[in-house]
Design a protein around this motif. Structure first.
Motif, short mmCIF file in Angstrom:
data_model
loop_
_atom_site.label_atom_id
_atom_site.label_comp_id
_atom_site.label_asym_id
_atom_site.label_seq_id
_atom_site.Cartn_x
_atom_site.Cartn_y
_atom_site.Cartn_z
N GLU A 53 0.81 -1.21 0.00
CA GLU A 53 0.00 0.00 0.00
C GLU A 53 0.85 1.27 0.00
OE1 GLU A 53 -2.06 -0.79 3.58
OE2 GLU A 53 -3.32 -2.37 2.71
N ARG A 54 1.97 1.23 0.74
CA ARG A 54 2.80 2.43 0.83
C ARG A 54 4.20 2.04 1.29
NH1 ARG A 54 3.15 7.37 4.81
NH2 ARG A 54 2.25 5.95 6.36
N ALA A 55 5.20 2.77 0.80
CA ALA A 55 6.57 2.64 1.29
C ALA A 55 6.98 3.98 1.87
CB ALA A 55 7.52 2.24 0.15
N TRP A 56 7.48 3.99 3.10
CA TRP A 56 7.86 5.25 3.73
C TRP A 56 9.04 5.03 4.66
CZ3 TRP A 56 6.19 5.98 9.12
CH2 TRP A 56 5.35 4.97 9.59
N ARG A 57 9.55 6.14 5.18
CA ARG A 57 10.76 6.12 6.00
C ARG A 57 10.53 6.94 7.25
NH1 ARG A 57 14.24 9.83 7.16
NH2 ARG A 57 13.38 11.27 5.62
N ARG A 58 11.10 6.47 8.35
CA ARG A 58 11.19 7.31 9.55
C ARG A 58 12.59 7.14 10.11
NH1 ARG A 58 8.51 7.13 15.56
NH2 ARG A 58 9.10 9.26 16.12
N GLY A 59 13.35 8.24 10.16
CA GLY A 59 14.74 8.13 10.58
C GLY A 59 15.48 7.14 9.70
N LYS A 60 16.08 6.12 10.32
CA LYS A 60 16.80 5.09 9.58
C LYS A 60 16.02 3.79 9.49
CE LYS A 60 20.72 5.81 11.92
NZ LYS A 60 22.14 5.64 12.31
N PHE A 61 14.70 3.88 9.69
CA PHE A 61 13.81 2.74 9.49
C PHE A 61 13.14 2.85 8.12
CE2 PHE A 61 13.97 2.95 14.12
CZ PHE A 61 13.91 1.63 14.53
N MET A 62 12.98 1.71 7.42
CA MET A 62 12.14 1.65 6.23
C MET A 62 10.88 0.88 6.59
SD MET A 62 13.05 3.17 3.41
CE MET A 62 12.03 2.26 2.25
N ILE A 63 9.73 1.42 6.16
CA ILE A 63 8.44 0.83 6.52
C ILE A 63 7.64 0.59 5.25
CG2 ILE A 63 6.35 1.06 7.91
CD1 ILE A 63 9.17 3.47 8.59
N PHE A 64 7.05 -0.61 5.17
CA PHE A 64 6.20 -0.97 4.05
C PHE A 64 4.83 -1.35 4.61
CE2 PHE A 64 10.58 -2.04 3.05
CZ PHE A 64 10.77 -1.39 1.83
N ASP A 65 3.79 -0.61 4.21
CA ASP A 65 2.42 -0.93 4.61
C ASP A 65 1.91 -2.01 3.66
OD1 ASP A 65 2.72 1.09 6.42
OD2 ASP A 65 1.35 2.49 5.45
N ILE A 66 1.52 -3.15 4.23
CA ILE A 66 1.10 -4.30 3.43
C ILE A 66 -0.17 -4.88 4.05
CG2 ILE A 66 1.73 -6.58 2.55
CD1 ILE A 66 4.68 -5.78 2.90
N ALA A 67 -1.27 -4.77 3.34
CA ALA A 67 -2.53 -5.40 3.75
C ALA A 67 -2.90 -5.07 5.20
CB ALA A 67 -2.46 -6.92 3.55
N GLY A 68 -2.76 -3.81 5.57
CA GLY A 68 -3.14 -3.38 6.90
C GLY A 68 -2.13 -3.62 7.99
N GLN A 69 -1.03 -4.30 7.67
CA GLN A 69 0.05 -4.52 8.61
C GLN A 69 1.28 -3.73 8.14
OE1 GLN A 69 -1.61 -6.07 11.30
NE2 GLN A 69 0.08 -7.51 11.46
N GLN A 70 2.36 -3.80 8.90
CA GLN A 70 3.55 -3.04 8.53
C GLN A 70 4.81 -3.88 8.67
OE1 GLN A 70 2.66 0.34 11.10
NE2 GLN A 70 2.27 1.61 9.31
N LEU A 71 5.58 -3.90 7.58
CA LEU A 71 6.89 -4.53 7.55
C LEU A 71 7.89 -3.43 7.83
CD1 LEU A 71 8.76 -6.96 6.92
CD2 LEU A 71 8.62 -6.30 4.50
N VAL A 72 8.55 -3.51 8.98
CA VAL A 72 9.45 -2.46 9.44
C VAL A 72 10.86 -3.03 9.49
CG1 VAL A 72 9.97 -0.80 11.28
CG2 VAL A 72 7.60 -1.49 10.84
N ILE A 73 11.80 -2.34 8.84
CA ILE A 73 13.17 -2.85 8.75
C ILE A 73 14.15 -1.78 9.21
CG2 ILE A 73 14.93 -3.82 7.23
CD1 ILE A 73 12.65 -4.77 5.41
N ASN A 74 14.97 -2.17 10.17
CA ASN A 74 16.09 -1.34 10.61
C ASN A 74 17.34 -2.00 10.03
OD1 ASN A 74 18.08 0.11 11.86
ND2 ASN A 74 17.29 -0.15 13.93
N PRO A 75 17.91 -1.45 8.96
CA PRO A 75 19.03 -2.12 8.28
C PRO A 75 20.32 -2.16 9.07
CG PRO A 75 18.55 -0.02 7.23
CD PRO A 75 17.47 -0.25 8.23
N MET A 76 20.44 -1.27 10.07
CA MET A 76 21.65 -1.23 10.89
C MET A 76 22.90 -1.06 10.01
SD MET A 76 20.46 -1.40 14.01
CE MET A 76 21.72 -2.02 15.13
N LEU A 77 23.97 -1.79 10.32
CA LEU A 77 25.26 -1.55 9.67
C LEU A 77 25.34 -2.08 8.24
CD1 LEU A 77 28.12 -0.40 10.07
CD2 LEU A 77 28.81 -2.65 10.94
#
Length: 267
Positions: A53-77
């Motif tokens: 549904e949407r791809a967005w960013r907060r700080g160094k997190f990447m967030i993907f809205d998928i079917a009402g849930q959220q896939l949140v990734i902190n890529p770190m190093l």
């Protein structure tokens, strides 16, 4: 480590390619499944059939809205996002692959095994480690808030810029670039900064991050999982000449990380 500029360009790149597409298949690495904060079988089951549904960013997190849930990734190093076709060779560092209904894939790779992957409901975002403490975005924070927040934090200015509770999105590399642009030494203590120094630091933060975004956007062979920082002024340029004053760039190493700066024009 991908920081705000890399992730902002990644967001711009992925959003039109992902939004509206359906996940037809999910693969997770048996060896890297510990980076998932959801059991791999459940992760695959819940994401399969979901639509982006949407791809967005907060700080160094990447967030993907998928079917009402959220896939949140902190890529770190060492975390990287690869956009490719399903037939492309799979690197050994691949954590998961999301195959879409058009035959393309979004992959998450991690060469140093430090990244974190969360599958949560929107209301659970504050439970993700580091999320609730995030300060305002480093690219958009205005000077009054920047100046007010900086007074809360003592210590060295470089560490302050990297403190995600102060402003979010800046890490080791771009803190060097911001301090060079502002003409401030990285080990300088925050209480020594005068109002003019704070204003200069704020302006440098916005200028460096926006300039980096523009430079990455302009790369003719941009690949989402690679990191070209050849445009940087001082970071990674130890012993080269400072582009502003010609003095040799110095480097300090602590806890496995380098700090690069110019003694000639940073004070």
């Amino acid at each position: 480590m991908p920081e705000l500029p890399e992730l902002e360009v990644l967001r711009e790149y992925l959003a039109p390619r992902l939004e509206g597409r359906t996940i037809s298949q999910v693969w997770t690495s048996p060896k890297l499944a510990f980076l998932l904060r959801t059991p791999p079988e459940e992760f695959a089951r819940q994401l399969t059939g979901g639509s982006f549904e949407r791809a967005w960013r907060r700080g160094k997190f990447m967030i993907f809205d998928i079917a009402g849930q959220q896939l949140v990734i902190n890529p770190m190093l060492g975390g990287r996002f690869q956009w490719t076709t399903a037939s492309e060779k799979v690197p050994a560092a691949t954590v998961f692959r999301l195959t879409l209904d058009d035959g393309n894939e979004l992959r998450f790779l991690d060469t140093v095994k430090m990244g974190r992957v969360y599958w949560v409901s929107p209301g659970a975002l504050p439970t993700i480690p580091g999320w609730a403490e995030l300060g305002p975005d480093a690219l958009t924070v205005e000077l009054p808030e920047f100046a007010q927040r900086i007074r809360r934090h003592p210590g060295e200015v470089k560490n302050l810029l990297r403190n995600q509770a102060f402003i979010s999105g800046v890490g080791n590399a771009y803190s060097d670039e911001i301090l060079h642009e502002a003409g401030i030494l990285p080990l300088r203590k925050r209480p020594t900064l005068k109002p003019d120094d704070v204003a200069r630091l704020h302006a440098a933060t916005r200028k460096v991050l926006q300039s980096a975004i523009d430079s990455i956007r302009a790369q003719p062979k941009y690949e989402s999982h690679k990191q070209d920082r050849s445009f940087m002024a001082v970071h990674g340029k130890a012993k080269e000449k400072c582009p502003r004053c010609g003095h040799r760039i110095s480097e300090l190493t602590a806890r496995g990380e380098n700090t690069d700066f110019c003694r000639g024009c940073q004070h």
